[in-house]
Design an enzyme around this catalytic site. Sequence first.
Site, PDB file in Angstrom:
ATOM      1  N   GLU A 151      33.914  27.784  10.010  1.00 12.63           N
ATOM      2  CA  GLU A 151      34.481  26.455  10.713  1.00 12.63           C
ATOM      3  C   GLU A 151      33.296  25.363  10.547  1.00 12.63           C
ATOM      4  OE1 GLU A 151      35.902  27.987  14.212  1.00 12.63           O
ATOM      5  OE2 GLU A 151      34.063  27.533  15.463  1.00 12.63           O
TER       6      GLU A 151
ATOM      7  N   ARG B 290      35.734  36.633  21.765  1.00 11.57           N
ATOM      8  CA  ARG B 290      35.225  36.088  22.998  1.00 11.57           C
ATOM      9  C   ARG B 290      33.990  37.197  23.361  1.00 11.57           C
ATOM     10  NH1 ARG B 290      40.115  35.226  25.463  1.00 11.57           N
ATOM     11  NH2 ARG B 290      40.672  33.247  24.466  1.00 11.57           N
TER      12      ARG B 290
ATOM     13  N   HIS C 128      33.282  34.380  14.983  1.00 14.27           N
ATOM     14  CA  HIS C 128      34.753  34.585  14.394  1.00 14.27           C
ATOM     15  C   HIS C 128      34.150  35.741  13.204  1.00 14.27           C
ATOM     16  CE1 HIS C 128      36.030  31.389  16.582  1.00 14.27           C
ATOM     17  NE2 HIS C 128      35.174  30.484  16.301  1.00 14.27           N
TER      18      HIS C 128
ATOM     19  N   GLN D  57      31.175  32.928  21.719  1.00 17.77           N
ATOM     20  CA  GLN D  57      32.191  33.537  20.732  1.00 17.77           C
ATOM     21  C   GLN D  57      31.637  33.571  19.434  1.00 17.77           C
ATOM     22  OE1 GLN D  57      34.913  30.176  19.440  1.00 17.77           O
ATOM     23  NE2 GLN D  57      34.768  29.896  21.451  1.00 17.77           N
TER      24      GLN D  57
ATOM     25  N   HIS E 285      28.291  31.252  18.890  1.00 20.32           N
ATOM     26  CA  HIS E 285      28.485  29.756  19.132  1.00 20.32           C
ATOM     27  C   HIS E 285      29.262  29.453  20.353  1.00 20.32           C
ATOM     28  CE1 HIS E 285      31.824  30.362  16.704  1.00 20.32           C
ATOM     29  NE2 HIS E 285      32.441  29.289  17.513  1.00 20.32           N
TER      30      HIS E 285
HETATM   31  O1  LIG Z   1      37.799  31.381  23.526  1.00 20.71           O
HETATM   32  P1  LIG Z   1      38.140  29.815  23.787  1.00 20.71           P
HETATM   33  O2  LIG Z   1      36.973  29.546  24.789  1.00 20.71           O
HETATM   34  O3  LIG Z   1      39.355  29.223  24.135  1.00 20.71           O
HETATM   35  O4  LIG Z   1      37.585  28.962  22.361  1.00 20.71           O
HETATM   36  C1  LIG Z   1      38.256  29.136  21.338  1.00 20.71           C
HETATM   37  C2  LIG Z   1      37.934  28.076  20.419  1.00 20.71           C
HETATM   38  O5  LIG Z   1      36.657  27.754  20.052  1.00 20.71           O
HETATM   39  C3  LIG Z   1      36.272  26.918  19.355  1.00 20.71           C
HETATM   40  O6  LIG Z   1      34.834  26.801  19.305  1.00 20.71           O
HETATM   41  C4  LIG Z   1      36.923  26.797  17.868  1.00 20.71           C
HETATM   42  O7  LIG Z   1      36.676  28.144  17.281  1.00 20.71           O
HETATM   43  C5  LIG Z   1      38.529  27.013  18.335  1.00 20.71           C
HETATM   44  O8  LIG Z   1      39.154  26.918  16.960  1.00 20.71           O
HETATM   45  C6  LIG Z   1      38.850  27.917  19.090  1.00 20.71           C
HETATM   46  O9  LIG Z   1      40.348  27.853  19.348  1.00 20.71           O
END
Ligand SMILES: O=P(O)(O)OC[C@H]1O[C@@H](O)[C@@H](O)[C@@H](O)[C@@H]1O
Length: 594
Positions: free
Chosen positions: A112, A189, A94, A92, A169
């Site tokens: 973050e 994602r 951000h 993913q 990441h």
């Molecule tokens: O998309 P998924 O796999 O559920 O991950 C989502 C999570 O990822 C992590 O790295 C953070 O950024 C969290 O704050 C986020 O809620």
Amino acid sequence: MKIIPLQPHYQYRLWGGDRLKRFGFYFDEVSIGEAWTASALPQGSSVVSAGPYAGTPLGELYNTHRELFGIDASVFPLLIKWIDPNDDLSIQVHPDDELAQSLEGQPYGKNECWYILDAPEGGEIIYGHTFESKETLQQALEAGDVMSGLIRRPVSRGDFLYVPAGTVHALTKDVSVLEIQQSSDTTYRLYDYGRTEPTTGRTRDLHVNQGTLASFAPHLDYVEHVLSLNHFRTQLTRNPYFFVEKWTIEREESVSTDTFRLLSVVDGTLEIDGSSFDIGATLLLPAGQSFQLDGTATCLVTGVSSPTKQKARIGIDLGGTNTRIAVVSTEGRLEKQYKLKTQPHLELDTLLNQIKLAVERFQLEYDITHVGIAAPGPLDLKRGAFLTPPNLPNWHHQTIVEPLCTLLGLPVTLENDANAAALAEAKFGAGRHVDSVFYVTVSTGIGGGFVYKQNLISGAHGSAGEVGNMIIRTDGPTHPTLNVGALETHASGTALHERARTKGMTDSMTLLTDEIERNTFVEDLATGLANIIHTVDPDVIILGGGVTASAPLYWNQLQDAVAMRVYPHLRGATPLVLQQLHGDAGVIGAAFLP
Ligand SMILES: O=P(O)(O)OC[C@H]1O[C@@H](O)[C@@H](O)[C@@H](O)[C@@H]1O
């Protein structure tokens, strides 16, 4: 009661479980991945658990009792989560503020950071990728082939990583973290292993287009200097959005707050304000108060960074392999940097655009006055251009200063990398106490720089200090640009490596354990250094570069060999010392170019 303890919101995740309970959390639901201990997000707010505001959601407290916070952002800016993955998270990225506002209508992006609470033996997370552009990243995503280009980074308990918006990441199974971030739940994602939600039987949404737009490509790798603030406080990050400190409490301490702080206990037991708190607790320390702390505990403490911008300079160390773009303080400290792979087979513009991105990020928090670039020669300093640096073949004769200056709207200076390193060592390193400093780098090649009273002496054609081409013998290997008998053809890392290879040895360090080879190397280098002494008679000669990693093998011998080659009254008069700034000298010096 001055402190305001918070009770978490628990968040279901596909990759969750029930192991957050080991950090003191309690819940009945299944597959919980995150405990949001300080959240004002409407989809999951933490609530005050005791004291006069008990039962109030954090967002409401912020809106109705702004005096407790001492800041004026219209939306509460921070979010703290405890994350314990029972499986790998999605790959993913951000968005930053700008993209979150334009694509999502959200006030904040999602920069973050993670404090690693626990990691298995050999644990790794995903941080960055090797795709050279957004196009190749997107192609790999579409082909379902992104995993092969992801960078894995080993992590262990107690590590801290800042994850700037734009960094591709993923957390991985069993690596649990305390996450401190901007108040945002926007995750793009990129890849989710084709997994399905057990409840719906459907895969989770992917956001390949938004994610590619948000991603650094090529990857920019972020590193920040950790700063000890006093005997119990260490600053782990200070960025435009928040700062994070680690407090190690071993005896009674007092602290006072200007604006609010959020304190999370990550180890031990903290006593504060007449109560005790264990791992898992997050407390709001209101603005403008004093607190006594006691117990034995490790706490992570965050607050909002002050909006005043410090003046700073940017140094860029453009090497054949990596390029580093760094903010350097006026005292010569490397504050933070982005690093990327130099891709000399691509257009120079690709690099310039990544430099622009990094500089713009830094400008959110610093008042940048100047940008300096250190690059391998030969360079045309008057034109601000590369001539024919062997490691940057595609960019020969291209100008860099003028396009970068236009792109950034800032003054830009170019200098040879060895000269920049010389300047840094003279100002802040091994030469800081004397007037005249000659720096020699014995690395892949051999270069040098002369600094007098903290001014770099570049020479009429920008070639002062180019000692690699100094003739020290009448024989030796031929080279396309260097003289037969040049110092570099005999004593550089490349020359030693070549000799090691013909002797069936793996590296130059092994070669230098051979007495005859070592004597030859020492005599060649000493001849060069003696010539330098007779030319400029510096207060000190500083030696740097990769080959000095083996200095213990030849150091005393080198001093004697130099002494034997200079006038009797100069014997032992010029100290030879090792560089102090190591790999940072080029980037620090670049920041201080005139
Ligand atoms: O998309 P998924 O796999 O559920 O991950 C989502 C999570 O990822 C992590 O790295 C953070 O950024 C969290 O704050 C986020 O809620």
